[in-house]
Design a protein around this motif. Structure first.
Motif, PDB file in Angstrom:
ATOM      1  N   SER A  37       0.115  18.624  -4.365  1.00  9.04           N
ATOM      2  CA  SER A  37       0.668  17.403  -4.791  1.00  9.04           C
ATOM      3  C   SER A  37       0.647  16.255  -3.933  1.00  9.04           C
ATOM      4  O   SER A  37       1.087  16.286  -2.753  1.00  9.04           O
ATOM      5  CB  SER A  37       1.875  17.167  -5.523  1.00  9.04           C
ATOM      6  OG  SER A  37       2.167  16.094  -6.070  1.00  9.04           O
ATOM      7  N   THR A  38       0.290  14.788  -4.285  1.00  8.09           N
ATOM      8  CA  THR A  38       0.544  13.913  -3.112  1.00  8.09           C
ATOM      9  C   THR A  38       1.722  12.983  -3.483  1.00  8.09           C
ATOM     10  O   THR A  38       2.104  12.038  -2.736  1.00  8.09           O
ATOM     11  CB  THR A  38      -0.722  12.786  -3.499  1.00  8.09           C
ATOM     12  OG1 THR A  38      -0.987  12.602  -4.784  1.00  8.09           O
ATOM     13  CG2 THR A  38      -2.020  13.493  -2.610  1.00  8.09           C
ATOM     14  N   LYS A  91       6.141  13.451   0.746  1.00  7.18           N
ATOM     15  CA  LYS A  91       4.996  14.239   0.980  1.00  7.18           C
ATOM     16  C   LYS A  91       5.095  15.485   1.794  1.00  7.18           C
ATOM     17  O   LYS A  91       4.466  16.539   1.506  1.00  7.18           O
ATOM     18  CB  LYS A  91       4.090  13.219   1.533  1.00  7.18           C
ATOM     19  CG  LYS A  91       3.080  12.302   0.762  1.00  7.18           C
ATOM     20  CD  LYS A  91       2.030  11.540   1.553  1.00  7.18           C
ATOM     21  CE  LYS A  91       1.206  10.606   0.252  1.00  7.18           C
ATOM     22  NZ  LYS A  91       1.695   9.876  -0.535  1.00  7.18           N
ATOM     23  N   PRO A  98       4.543  10.547  -5.719  1.00  6.96           N
ATOM     24  CA  PRO A  98       4.212   9.376  -6.470  1.00  6.96           C
ATOM     25  C   PRO A  98       3.456   8.315  -5.846  1.00  6.96           C
ATOM     26  O   PRO A  98       3.807   8.415  -4.442  1.00  6.96           O
ATOM     27  CB  PRO A  98       5.666   9.005  -6.954  1.00  6.96           C
ATOM     28  CG  PRO A  98       6.508   9.533  -5.808  1.00  6.96           C
ATOM     29  CD  PRO A  98       5.969  10.850  -5.519  1.00  6.96           C
ATOM     30  N   LYS A  99       2.814   7.413  -6.447  1.00  8.07           N
ATOM     31  CA  LYS A  99       2.355   6.264  -5.696  1.00  8.07           C
ATOM     32  C   LYS A  99       3.246   5.247  -5.224  1.00  8.07           C
ATOM     33  O   LYS A  99       4.387   5.238  -5.617  1.00  8.07           O
ATOM     34  CB  LYS A  99       1.418   5.426  -6.690  1.00  8.07           C
ATOM     35  CG  LYS A  99       0.101   6.179  -6.797  1.00  8.07           C
ATOM     36  CD  LYS A  99      -0.878   5.428  -7.719  1.00  8.07           C
ATOM     37  CE  LYS A  99      -1.982   6.259  -8.146  1.00  8.07           C
ATOM     38  NZ  LYS A  99      -2.807   5.614  -9.332  1.00  8.07           N
ATOM     39  N   GLU A 100       3.136   4.459  -4.079  1.00  9.93           N
ATOM     40  CA  GLU A 100       4.213   3.797  -3.376  1.00  9.93           C
ATOM     41  C   GLU A 100       4.517   2.638  -4.424  1.00  9.93           C
ATOM     42  O   GLU A 100       5.707   2.436  -4.247  1.00  9.93           O
ATOM     43  CB  GLU A 100       3.588   3.235  -1.976  1.00  9.93           C
ATOM     44  CG  GLU A 100       3.530   4.268  -0.792  1.00  9.93           C
ATOM     45  CD  GLU A 100       3.137   3.564   0.463  1.00  9.93           C
ATOM     46  OE1 GLU A 100       2.750   4.335   1.267  1.00  9.93           O
ATOM     47  OE2 GLU A 100       3.047   2.336   0.471  1.00  9.93           O
ATOM     48  N   ASP A 101       3.679   2.099  -4.937  1.00  9.72           N
ATOM     49  CA  ASP A 101       3.927   1.084  -6.050  1.00  9.72           C
ATOM     50  C   ASP A 101       4.474   1.587  -7.352  1.00  9.72           C
ATOM     51  O   ASP A 101       4.492   0.677  -8.209  1.00  9.72           O
ATOM     52  CB  ASP A 101       2.824   0.213  -6.067  1.00  9.72           C
ATOM     53  CG  ASP A 101       1.553   0.715  -6.487  1.00  9.72           C
ATOM     54  OD1 ASP A 101       0.647   0.132  -6.948  1.00  9.72           O
ATOM     55  OD2 ASP A 101       1.612   1.965  -6.651  1.00  9.72           O
ATOM     56  N   SER A 102       4.728   2.839  -7.425  1.00  9.13           N
ATOM     57  CA  SER A 102       5.154   3.494  -8.806  1.00  9.13           C
ATOM     58  C   SER A 102       6.322   2.636  -9.108  1.00  9.13           C
ATOM     59  O   SER A 102       7.440   2.893  -8.380  1.00  9.13           O
ATOM     60  CB  SER A 102       5.437   5.133  -8.714  1.00  9.13           C
ATOM     61  OG  SER A 102       5.731   5.578  -9.635  1.00  9.13           O
ATOM     62  N   LYS A 122       9.462  10.885 -11.574  1.00 12.93           N
ATOM     63  CA  LYS A 122       8.624  11.093 -10.460  1.00 12.93           C
ATOM     64  C   LYS A 122       8.915  12.702 -10.059  1.00 12.93           C
ATOM     65  O   LYS A 122       8.021  13.160  -9.820  1.00 12.93           O
ATOM     66  CB  LYS A 122       9.152  10.140  -9.110  1.00 12.93           C
ATOM     67  CG  LYS A 122       8.652   8.641  -9.326  1.00 12.93           C
ATOM     68  CD  LYS A 122       8.979   8.065  -8.157  1.00 12.93           C
ATOM     69  CE  LYS A 122       8.997   6.562  -8.310  1.00 12.93           C
ATOM     70  NZ  LYS A 122       9.550   5.877  -7.179  1.00 12.93           N
TER      71      LYS A 122
END
Lengths: 242, 303
Positions: free
Chosen positions: A64-65, A131, A67-71, A78
């Motif tokens: 898994s990466t 991460k 959540p996106k930074e801008d989430s 998340k």
């Protein structure tokens, strides 16, 4: 030729490994092509016959990466998504290991958070989306999977029936199903007759085209230039028509 | 007999008297079950199956007492009345039932010539799809409503086992002749007229002269062939059939772990010292038959 979307008889696990990016690699080979001595590249090219070399079909289980930074999702959402990603890979690995081990044999073997200090119920939602934590969890799962698979890899006598689904609506390549594996398995021994097989595409997969290996034509694919509104990129074809 | 051919094993000792007709499963309790000393079940022509005392002891087939707790069922939208369901716990273990496996549908053991035999796999009663001695109803105090000695459940025997035993082992079960009957359309009761119940048509059935029951032994070896050692596995996929729903009748399988596989065949064929009943039971049965004979009964009652 690699295995595509669909149900395949008489495959065996040729390799189970993990790379340095914690991607779990599982290679499925066809029993009919097993045992053929692998020739050198020169020998293959110089041969007067057509050389069909079965490298197998390599499937990759990615970590898994997070959540996106801008989430803008909530912390809870998340964390739930990260846990779902972990459970998906863990479930796929356990599902394969269950072809060889009883549930008692597997009990407590898979320890995703082994060696990861400082995580408890109070800080779980903030920690699990990091991460470095997700990477370590994937390494723990992968290490256990590779170790337990070792006695059974590259053994054509352990032949299976395998179901591969489409990766996504946009990507026609094959992958392993990730959820509801108890009721909807993706692998079973060849000893089970075809008429009793539980390997089937689910109603959802059928309705959403996950049983299809048809590539999406380029013109139909949403391109990188498409704005969030879904508007087509500016091009001669789009402005002036065909 | 294809058992030996199927197992490719050594000789089977020939035996002695075959099955013996009896007064049927409604007779005294002892007659319903096989000889208590042999590890076997008795399959009656109506499909009911009764284990011997030795089989009950060896495979822990008895129904155990349960501790019953009531769990609330979540209310659905609009519901106000709280409903509960029973949850059963078995502090002394669940005991076992049997999976019955027909080798003709068991891919690993299928013989090319279509011959075969039956096997049984002892399985915890709380597992899904247990074929024999799997379930019973419970009283509110947690005691089972029937014992495995009395239960005589018929469904599996009638639907599966009788035909399998006849086809694989050449047993012929007795079938009573039935005359054809037309359907009856019911009428309600009216003044001075009794109600007539509806009844479906009944097709004629030709009678078959055969046995009332057969004792099926459960054994781990046949001659020198070790069935338990050869066929038992840590993971076994046992063939089944879908019983209900739109897929009823379709082939299915269920996973069993640490499965121990035993042979399952007529005791008269595989047990060297097989006798259908003990001497004492034989005498008791004969006495009953004699007494029940109309002439004798009259003689006993009116000496």
């Amino acid at each position: 030729m690699s295995l595509g979307v669909g149900i395949h008889d008489n495959v065996f696990i040729g390799e189970a490994s993990m790379d340095d990016k914690a991607v779990i690699l599982i290679t499925f080979n066809e029993v009919s092509k097993a045992g053929k001595e692998k020739k050198s590249l020169f020998a293959q090219a110089a041969s007067s016959e057509v050389e069909n070399v079965d490298e197998g079909t390599r499937l990759m289980l990615f970590p898994s990466t997070g959540p996106k930074e801008d989430s803008t999702d909530s912390q809870e959402k998340k964390a739930k998504r990260a846990v779902a990603d972990i459970n998906k890979v863990k479930g796929q690995c356990l599902h394969i290991l269950e072809q060889f081990y009883t549930k008692d044999d597997l009990k407590d073997k898979m320890q995703p958070f082994a060696g990861i200090a400082g995580i408890d119920d109070n800080n779980f939602e903030t920690e699990v989306i990091k991460k470095e934590i997700l990477l370590q969890v994937q390494r723990n799962i992968g290490r256990t999977f590779v170790q337990m698979m070792a006695p059974f890899v590259n053994k054509p006598e352990h032949a299976f029936r395998l179901l591969l689904i489409r990766q996504s609506k946009d990507k026609h390549f094959a992958t392993l199903r990730g959820t509801y594996l108890d009721d909807q398995p993706f692998i079973e021994p060849m000893a089970i007759p075809k008429e009793a097989s539980k390997l089937k595409f689910s109603p959802w997969e059928l309705a959403n085209g996950y049983d299809s290996a048809m590539p999406i034509p380029k013109a139909d694919k949403p391109s990188a230039g498409t704005g969030e509104s879904g508007a087509a990129p500016i091009s001669a074809a789009n402005v002036f028509g065909n | 007999m294809s058992l030996l051919k199927f197992l490719q094993s050594s000789t089977v000792e020939e035996v002695v008297p075959g099955t013996r007709a009896s007064s049927g499963p409604t007779g005294p309790r002892k007659q319903r079950q096989p000889n208590p000393s042999i590890v076997a079940v008795r399959l009656w022509r109506d499909g009911s199956v009764y284990p011997s005392a030795a089989a009950i002891a060896k495979f822990d087939l008895g129904y155990k007492d349960a501790v019953i707790t009531k769990e609330p069922i979540p209310l659905k939208e609009g519901e106000t009345e709280q409903k509960t369901k029973n949850v059963y716990d078995f502090p002394n273990g669940t005991g076992n039932g049997f999976d019955v496996v027909d080798s003709r549908v068991w891919e690993q053991f299928k013989a090319a010539d279509g011959s075969g035999m039956l096997f049984v796999v002892p399985t915890p009663k709380n597992a899904a799809k247990v074929d024999l001695f799997g379930t019973t109803n419970y009283n509110d105090d947690g005691t089972p409503k029937s014992t495995v000695e009395d239960q005589g459940a018929k469904t599996f025997g009638k639907d599966v086992l009788i035909s399998a035993v006849e086809e694989l082992y050449g047993v012929v079960f007795k079938v009573d002749a039935v005359e054809a009957q037309a359907a009856v359309i019911g009428t309600p009761a009216a003044d001075d007229i009794e109600a007539v119940k509806s009844r479906a048509a009944v097709e004629a059935v030709a009678g078959v002269d055969g046995v009332e029951y057969v004792d099926l032994a459960i054994f781990d070896k046949l001659g020198d062939f070790d069935i338990v050692k050869t066929y038992s596995k840590n993971i076994l996929h046992v063939p089944k059939r879908v019983i209900r729903g739109k897929d009823a009748g379709k082939s299915d399988y269920i996973r069993r772990e640490n499965a121990v596989v035993y042979g399952f065949a007529p005791a008269s064929e595989v047990l060297a010292d097989y006798a259908a009943d003990t001497e004492e039971e034989t005498e008791a049965t004969e006495q009953v038959v004699e007494v029940e004979s109309a002439t004798e009964l009259n003689g006993v009652l009116n000496p």
